[in-house]
Write a protein that holds these residues in place. Structure first.
Motif, PDB file in Angstrom:
ATOM      1  N   ILE A   5       0.847  -1.182   0.000  1.00  0.00           N
ATOM      2  CA  ILE A   5       0.000   0.000   0.000  1.00  0.00           C
ATOM      3  C   ILE A   5       0.885   1.234   0.000  1.00  0.00           C
ATOM      4  O   ILE A   5       1.684   1.431   0.910  1.00  0.00           O
ATOM      5  CB  ILE A   5      -0.922   0.012   1.240  1.00  0.00           C
ATOM      6  CG1 ILE A   5      -1.662  -1.320   1.374  1.00  0.00           C
ATOM      7  CG2 ILE A   5      -1.877   1.185   1.207  1.00  0.00           C
ATOM      8  CD1 ILE A   5      -2.499  -1.723   0.214  1.00  0.00           C
ATOM      9  N   SER A   6       0.743   2.100  -1.016  1.00  0.00           N
ATOM     10  CA  SER A   6       1.564   3.298  -1.066  1.00  0.00           C
ATOM     11  C   SER A   6       0.822   4.508  -0.528  1.00  0.00           C
ATOM     12  O   SER A   6       1.426   5.479  -0.150  1.00  0.00           O
ATOM     13  CB  SER A   6       2.033   3.554  -2.494  1.00  0.00           C
ATOM     14  OG  SER A   6       0.920   3.684  -3.350  1.00  0.00           O
ATOM     15  N   GLU A   7      -0.497   4.480  -0.536  1.00  0.00           N
ATOM     16  CA  GLU A   7      -1.270   5.574   0.040  1.00  0.00           C
ATOM     17  C   GLU A   7      -2.558   5.001   0.620  1.00  0.00           C
ATOM     18  O   GLU A   7      -2.972   3.908   0.267  1.00  0.00           O
ATOM     19  CB  GLU A   7      -1.546   6.649  -0.998  1.00  0.00           C
ATOM     20  CG  GLU A   7      -2.150   6.163  -2.283  1.00  0.00           C
ATOM     21  CD  GLU A   7      -2.211   7.285  -3.314  1.00  0.00           C
ATOM     22  OE1 GLU A   7      -3.320   7.775  -3.543  1.00  0.00           O
ATOM     23  OE2 GLU A   7      -1.171   7.641  -3.866  1.00  0.00           O
ATOM     24  N   PRO A   8      -3.193   5.747   1.515  1.00  0.00           N
ATOM     25  CA  PRO A   8      -4.394   5.231   2.179  1.00  0.00           C
ATOM     26  C   PRO A   8      -5.537   4.981   1.204  1.00  0.00           C
ATOM     27  O   PRO A   8      -5.614   5.606   0.147  1.00  0.00           O
ATOM     28  CB  PRO A   8      -4.779   6.339   3.157  1.00  0.00           C
ATOM     29  CG  PRO A   8      -3.656   7.303   3.184  1.00  0.00           C
ATOM     30  CD  PRO A   8      -2.822   7.072   1.968  1.00  0.00           C
ATOM     31  N   TYR A   9      -6.393   4.067   1.570  1.00  0.00           N
ATOM     32  CA  TYR A   9      -7.609   3.845   0.793  1.00  0.00           C
ATOM     33  C   TYR A   9      -8.465   5.100   0.900  1.00  0.00           C
ATOM     34  O   TYR A   9      -8.495   5.762   1.939  1.00  0.00           O
ATOM     35  CB  TYR A   9      -8.394   2.660   1.331  1.00  0.00           C
ATOM     36  CG  TYR A   9      -7.666   1.329   1.267  1.00  0.00           C
ATOM     37  CD1 TYR A   9      -6.723   1.049   0.287  1.00  0.00           C
ATOM     38  CD2 TYR A   9      -7.938   0.340   2.199  1.00  0.00           C
ATOM     39  CE1 TYR A   9      -6.083  -0.180   0.238  1.00  0.00           C
ATOM     40  CE2 TYR A   9      -7.302  -0.895   2.152  1.00  0.00           C
ATOM     41  CZ  TYR A   9      -6.378  -1.141   1.171  1.00  0.00           C
ATOM     42  OH  TYR A   9      -5.746  -2.350   1.117  1.00  0.00           O
ATOM     43  N   ALA A  10      -9.173   5.424  -0.155  1.00  0.00           N
ATOM     44  CA  ALA A  10      -9.975   6.646  -0.201  1.00  0.00           C
ATOM     45  C   ALA A  10     -11.177   6.555   0.738  1.00  0.00           C
ATOM     46  O   ALA A  10     -11.877   5.534   0.777  1.00  0.00           O
ATOM     47  CB  ALA A  10     -10.454   6.898  -1.621  1.00  0.00           C
ATOM     48  N   LEU A  11     -11.396   7.634   1.497  1.00  0.00           N
ATOM     49  CA  LEU A  11     -12.596   7.701   2.338  1.00  0.00           C
ATOM     50  C   LEU A  11     -13.836   7.672   1.454  1.00  0.00           C
ATOM     51  O   LEU A  11     -13.841   8.222   0.352  1.00  0.00           O
ATOM     52  CB  LEU A  11     -12.589   8.970   3.185  1.00  0.00           C
ATOM     53  CG  LEU A  11     -11.533   9.048   4.277  1.00  0.00           C
ATOM     54  CD1 LEU A  11     -11.671  10.350   5.056  1.00  0.00           C
ATOM     55  CD2 LEU A  11     -11.623   7.867   5.226  1.00  0.00           C
ATOM     56  N   PHE A  12     -14.867   7.044   1.951  1.00  0.00           N
ATOM     57  CA  PHE A  12     -16.172   6.920   1.312  1.00  0.00           C
ATOM     58  C   PHE A  12     -16.146   6.051   0.059  1.00  0.00           C
ATOM     59  O   PHE A  12     -17.089   6.048  -0.713  1.00  0.00           O
ATOM     60  CB  PHE A  12     -16.809   8.296   1.047  1.00  0.00           C
ATOM     61  CG  PHE A  12     -16.828   9.138   2.290  1.00  0.00           C
ATOM     62  CD1 PHE A  12     -17.613   8.768   3.378  1.00  0.00           C
ATOM     63  CD2 PHE A  12     -16.028  10.251   2.403  1.00  0.00           C
ATOM     64  CE1 PHE A  12     -17.600   9.516   4.549  1.00  0.00           C
ATOM     65  CE2 PHE A  12     -16.008  11.007   3.572  1.00  0.00           C
ATOM     66  CZ  PHE A  12     -16.802  10.632   4.643  1.00  0.00           C
ATOM     67  N   SER A  13     -15.061   5.298  -0.135  1.00  0.00           N
ATOM     68  CA  SER A  13     -15.036   4.312  -1.208  1.00  0.00           C
ATOM     69  C   SER A  13     -15.496   2.972  -0.637  1.00  0.00           C
ATOM     70  O   SER A  13     -15.504   2.768   0.578  1.00  0.00           O
ATOM     71  CB  SER A  13     -13.628   4.184  -1.797  1.00  0.00           C
ATOM     72  OG  SER A  13     -12.707   3.701  -0.838  1.00  0.00           O
ATOM     73  N   GLN A  14     -15.899   2.087  -1.512  1.00  0.00           N
ATOM     74  CA  GLN A  14     -16.356   0.777  -1.065  1.00  0.00           C
ATOM     75  C   GLN A  14     -15.183  -0.170  -0.919  1.00  0.00           C
ATOM     76  O   GLN A  14     -14.215  -0.097  -1.669  1.00  0.00           O
ATOM     77  CB  GLN A  14     -17.375   0.199  -2.039  1.00  0.00           C
ATOM     78  CG  GLN A  14     -18.690   0.943  -2.015  1.00  0.00           C
ATOM     79  CD  GLN A  14     -19.726   0.229  -2.836  1.00  0.00           C
ATOM     80  OE1 GLN A  14     -19.456  -0.237  -3.927  1.00  0.00           O
ATOM     81  NE2 GLN A  14     -20.931   0.131  -2.295  1.00  0.00           N
ATOM     82  N   ALA A  15     -15.299  -1.048   0.087  1.00  0.00           N
ATOM     83  CA  ALA A  15     -14.267  -2.053   0.332  1.00  0.00           C
ATOM     84  C   ALA A  15     -14.938  -3.388   0.623  1.00  0.00           C
ATOM     85  O   ALA A  15     -16.054  -3.433   1.132  1.00  0.00           O
ATOM     86  CB  ALA A  15     -13.390  -1.641   1.512  1.00  0.00           C
ATOM     87  N   VAL A  16     -14.243  -4.444   0.290  1.00  0.00           N
ATOM     88  CA  VAL A  16     -14.752  -5.795   0.532  1.00  0.00           C
ATOM     89  C   VAL A  16     -13.947  -6.424   1.660  1.00  0.00           C
ATOM     90  O   VAL A  16     -12.735  -6.228   1.744  1.00  0.00           O
ATOM     91  CB  VAL A  16     -14.693  -6.636  -0.766  1.00  0.00           C
ATOM     92  CG1 VAL A  16     -13.268  -6.818  -1.250  1.00  0.00           C
ATOM     93  CG2 VAL A  16     -15.369  -7.975  -0.594  1.00  0.00           C
ATOM     94  N   LEU A  17     -14.628  -7.160   2.543  1.00  0.00           N
ATOM     95  CA  LEU A  17     -13.940  -7.873   3.627  1.00  0.00           C
ATOM     96  C   LEU A  17     -13.199  -9.071   3.056  1.00  0.00           C
ATOM     97  O   LEU A  17     -13.752  -9.832   2.264  1.00  0.00           O
ATOM     98  CB  LEU A  17     -14.945  -8.374   4.669  1.00  0.00           C
ATOM     99  CG  LEU A  17     -15.533  -7.357   5.620  1.00  0.00           C
ATOM    100  CD1 LEU A  17     -16.573  -8.035   6.516  1.00  0.00           C
ATOM    101  CD2 LEU A  17     -14.466  -6.700   6.468  1.00  0.00           C
ATOM    102  N   LEU A  18     -11.965  -9.248   3.490  1.00  0.00           N
ATOM    103  CA  LEU A  18     -11.168 -10.385   3.041  1.00  0.00           C
ATOM    104  C   LEU A  18     -11.242 -11.560   4.007  1.00  0.00           C
ATOM    105  O   LEU A  18     -10.674 -12.618   3.737  1.00  0.00           O
ATOM    106  CB  LEU A  18      -9.710  -9.956   2.851  1.00  0.00           C
ATOM    107  CG  LEU A  18      -9.487  -8.891   1.775  1.00  0.00           C
ATOM    108  CD1 LEU A  18      -8.016  -8.484   1.739  1.00  0.00           C
ATOM    109  CD2 LEU A  18      -9.948  -9.393   0.419  1.00  0.00           C
ATOM    110  N   GLN A  19     -11.927 -11.366   5.132  1.00  0.00           N
ATOM    111  CA  GLN A  19     -12.096 -12.440   6.116  1.00  0.00           C
ATOM    112  C   GLN A  19     -13.388 -12.218   6.885  1.00  0.00           C
ATOM    113  O   GLN A  19     -13.911 -11.115   6.919  1.00  0.00           O
ATOM    114  CB  GLN A  19     -10.907 -12.504   7.057  1.00  0.00           C
ATOM    115  CG  GLN A  19     -10.640 -11.215   7.804  1.00  0.00           C
ATOM    116  CD  GLN A  19      -9.287 -11.225   8.505  1.00  0.00           C
ATOM    117  OE1 GLN A  19      -8.433 -12.043   8.232  1.00  0.00           O
ATOM    118  NE2 GLN A  19      -9.082 -10.314   9.416  1.00  0.00           N
ATOM    119  N   ASP A  20     -13.895 -13.271   7.493  1.00  0.00           N
ATOM    120  CA  ASP A  20     -15.103 -13.174   8.316  1.00  0.00           C
ATOM    121  C   ASP A  20     -14.852 -12.304   9.545  1.00  0.00           C
ATOM    122  O   ASP A  20     -13.732 -12.246  10.058  1.00  0.00           O
ATOM    123  CB  ASP A  20     -15.546 -14.556   8.804  1.00  0.00           C
ATOM    124  CG  ASP A  20     -16.006 -15.472   7.678  1.00  0.00           C
ATOM    125  OD1 ASP A  20     -16.211 -14.992   6.554  1.00  0.00           O
ATOM    126  OD2 ASP A  20     -16.156 -16.676   7.941  1.00  0.00           O
TER     127      ASP A  20
END
Length: 107
Positions: A5-20
């Protein structure tokens, strides 16, 4: 697979869980919205607050290794599709190339 990761994930963007996340009844693959970013010292995964997942009022705290932006997921799917289309010889050549890169990185 390790994501660099070179920069933070964008706020208010969608993300998927990689684990339960059993304490909230959330399963791997659930999609939520990133609402906060918590930068951490080098060597420690940054933290995020993610909410949504189809459950009103649920906000969970995760580290960057527990989520993947949906955009990243789409990009990874494209790479996987391209790899699947390679011939056997092409896959073997790519594997040797990747092994060489990893060897140099450890070097």
């Amino acid at each position: 697979m390790v994501l660099l990761i070179s920069e933070p994930y964008a706020l208010f963007s969608q993300a998927v869980l990689l684990q339960d996340v059993p304490e909230y009844g959330l399963k791997r693959g659930a999609i939520g919205t990133i609402v906060e970013h918590y930068p951490m010292p080098e060597g420690v995964a940054d933290g995020y607050s993610v909410e949504g997942f189809g459950v009103v009022g649920v906000t969970i705290e995760v580290d960057e290794l527990q989520i993947l932006p949906v955009v990243g997921l789409v990009e990874e799917f494209g790479v996987i599709q391209r790899l699947r289309s390679l011939s056997r010889e092409g896959r073997e050549l790519l594997e040797r190339y990747l092994e060489g890169l990893l060897w140099r990185e450890r070097g």
